[in-house]
Design an enzyme around this catalytic site. Structure first.
Site, mmCIF file in Angstrom:
data_model
loop_
_atom_site.group_PDB
_atom_site.id
_atom_site.type_symbol
_atom_site.label_atom_id
_atom_site.label_comp_id
_atom_site.label_asym_id
_atom_site.label_seq_id
_atom_site.Cartn_x
_atom_site.Cartn_y
_atom_site.Cartn_z
ATOM 1 N N LYS A 38 0.838 -1.200 0.000
ATOM 2 C CA LYS A 38 0.000 0.000 0.000
ATOM 3 C C LYS A 38 0.868 1.243 0.000
ATOM 4 C CE LYS A 38 -3.983 -1.709 2.642
ATOM 5 N NZ LYS A 38 -4.651 -1.614 3.955
ATOM 6 N N GLY A 40 2.332 4.620 1.187
ATOM 7 C CA GLY A 40 2.553 5.053 2.572
ATOM 8 C C GLY A 40 3.595 4.209 3.264
ATOM 9 N N ARG A 263 16.143 -2.153 12.122
ATOM 10 C CA ARG A 263 15.571 -2.464 10.810
ATOM 11 C C ARG A 263 16.676 -2.576 9.770
ATOM 12 N NH1 ARG A 263 10.220 -2.273 10.631
ATOM 13 N NH2 ARG A 263 10.175 -2.024 8.369
ATOM 14 N N HIS A 435 4.075 32.339 27.277
ATOM 15 C CA HIS A 435 3.942 31.852 28.656
ATOM 16 C C HIS A 435 2.476 31.548 28.947
ATOM 17 C CE1 HIS A 435 4.681 31.529 32.959
ATOM 18 N NE2 HIS A 435 3.630 32.317 33.159
#
Length: 458
Positions: A38, A40, A263, A435
């Site tokens: 796929k 991505g 990996r 802040h």
């Protein structure tokens, strides 16, 4: 059998591949994007996005458990893993639909199928051949294991861990790097008894030692056990669990062993070597223009030696598209790429660690400063401990920003601007930080390093 010709042919539709495709199309090039799974890639489907969704569920679980501390009466029941997974899948699906819609709206031919190099500038998919004036190799990475350690049954990788429909009672995580500490963090929040085994002396060993020690303190406080500087010897598994042996002779029992030892480059069997691409231990070698040794053949992402980060691959994809189009983009400086580990507390850094800075410039030519988040209002409100550590060249720019604390990953954007634009502490000290925000801590740290600490001890 058919031949197809394009300006740019890209093998792999992950962060590097799809970025190269989108930018090339934007620059008027004809593009073929070849992806066997796929669009991505790992990041969207099996990595960054799904793990961060689980980490958010984990954060909510912790918030519920601590609710009374904030004056909220709430009780923690249990983790409904199928519902957690459904939440995660909805996010991935929405992002996937958005990406596929974006790619299909451009002049990009998406080829579904397994590609391999069949010529110096040709990728074969089934019976079809896609030849490019330029080729981009972006085939991504896979979960490594150790020699002799077989994945299967109760010995799992991060891909399997993401698909679990139950919360393990006890888990051992082999590897104390990014993936290991993120899953340890998730499981601890979900109620798992977790032990990390790391052969190196520290957790997140690629970070500045101060961050490693800070994370170890935080994990100890959270009740996450870890064994450092001890090597894995073996594992046996039964119907009900695993027994892990360490070289120290110690044995650990658990329901699962998660192998998180990094990996590896996904290049085997893709024809790269046969076509003469220069390789080293499975990685594709490139110059600083991301060109391989073959003319008009480029590589991006996890197959290129260096940081294995989705945003690095994404930027490399854009760079390659611009290089092909003759735009002469500025070479990517690896030390300027921000890194974030999304465990609780988060760890984020950009630039040189103290050790690397001392090695490069000499210890006497750098100075460091640590600003404790205890002095930061928003950090007190959120209930997070941690610090921001700065490293500068003496009388020179900031060359490293290192942070630990809840949500500090959201602050690294300013850190990378400071390092990449070679800002001096005096430059940042004059900037007004809102802040109360955690972002103020960056301002305070630079004020202190510029020699005018207000809320910090000089």
């Amino acid at each position: 059998m058919a031949d197809h010709n394009f300006d740019v042919v890209i093998l792999g539709g992950g962060s590097g591949g799809y970025a190269a495709a989108l930018r090339s199309a934007q620059l008027g090039k004809s593009v073929a994007l070849i992806e066997k799974d796929k669009l991505g890639g790992t990041c969207l489907h099996r990595g960054c996005i799904p793990t961060k969704a689980l980490l958010h569920s984990a954060e909510i679980a912790d918030n519920v458990k601590d609710a009374a501390h904030y004056g909220v009466q709430a009780s923690f029941g249990s983790i409904d893993m199928p519902a957690v997974n459904n939440y995660r899948d909805q996010i991935v699906d929405r992002l996937f639909k958005g990406l596929t819609g974006l790619v299909s709206s451009k002049n990009i031919t998406v080829v579904a199928g397994e590609g391999r190099m069949a010529g110096p500038r040709t990728i074969q998919v089934g019976q079809d051949y896609y030849t490019g004036e330029n080729v981009v190799l972006a085939s991504g990475s896979y979960s490594r294991t150790l020699p002799g350690l077989d994945i299967g049954g109760r010995v799992i990788t991060s891909e399997h861990a993401l698909q679990l429909n139950f919360v393990p009672k006890k888990a051992i995580v082999l590897g104390g790097g990014v993936i290991g500490v993120e899953f340890a963090s998730i499981w601890k929040s979900f109620g798992t008894d977790v032990t990390i085994v790391e052969g190196l002396p520290h957790l997140v060993p690629n970070e500045d030692e101060a961050l490693s020690k800070g994370l170890e303190r935080a994990f100890r406080k959270r009740g996450i056990d870890f064994k450092l500087g001890v090597r894995f010897a073996g594992v046996t598994q039964s119907e009900t669990g695993v027994v892990v042996s360490l070289e120290s002779g110690e044995q650990l029992e658990a329901d699962l062993l998660l192998v998180a030892v990094g990996r590896g480059p996904n290049t085997a069997g893709l024809g790269y070597e046969e076509q003469g691409v220069a390789m080293d231990r499975g990685y594709v070698l490139t110059n600083d223009r991301l060109q391989t040794n073959l003319p008009n053949v480029y590589a991006a992402g996890d197959i290129v030696p260096g940081l294995q980060l989705a945003h690095r691959g994404f930027q490399q994809g854009i760079f390659i598209a611009e290089e092909i189009a003759g735009l002469k983009p500025t070479a990517i400086d690896e030390t300027g790429i921000p890194k974030v580990t999304y465990c609780e507390p988060e760890v984020a850094s950009v630039g040189l660690s103290e050790a690397k800075a001392a090695e490069k410039f000499g210890a006497e030519n750098i100075s460091t400063y640590e600003y404790n988040l205890g002095g930061n209002g928003k950090s007190q409100i959120l209930g997070t401990a941690g610090f921001i550590k700065l490293i500068r060249r003496n009388n020179g720019p900031v060359i490293g920003v290192h942070m630990i604390g809840s949500r500090v990953g959201e602050q690294i954007g300013e850190g990378q601007l400071i390092v990449n634009w070679e800002a001096y502490p005096e430059d940042v000290a004059t900037l007004v930080h809102a802040h109360p925000t955690m972002n103020e801590a960056i301002g305070e740290a630079h004020l202190a390093l510029a020699g005018k600490p207000l809320h910090a001890h000089a």
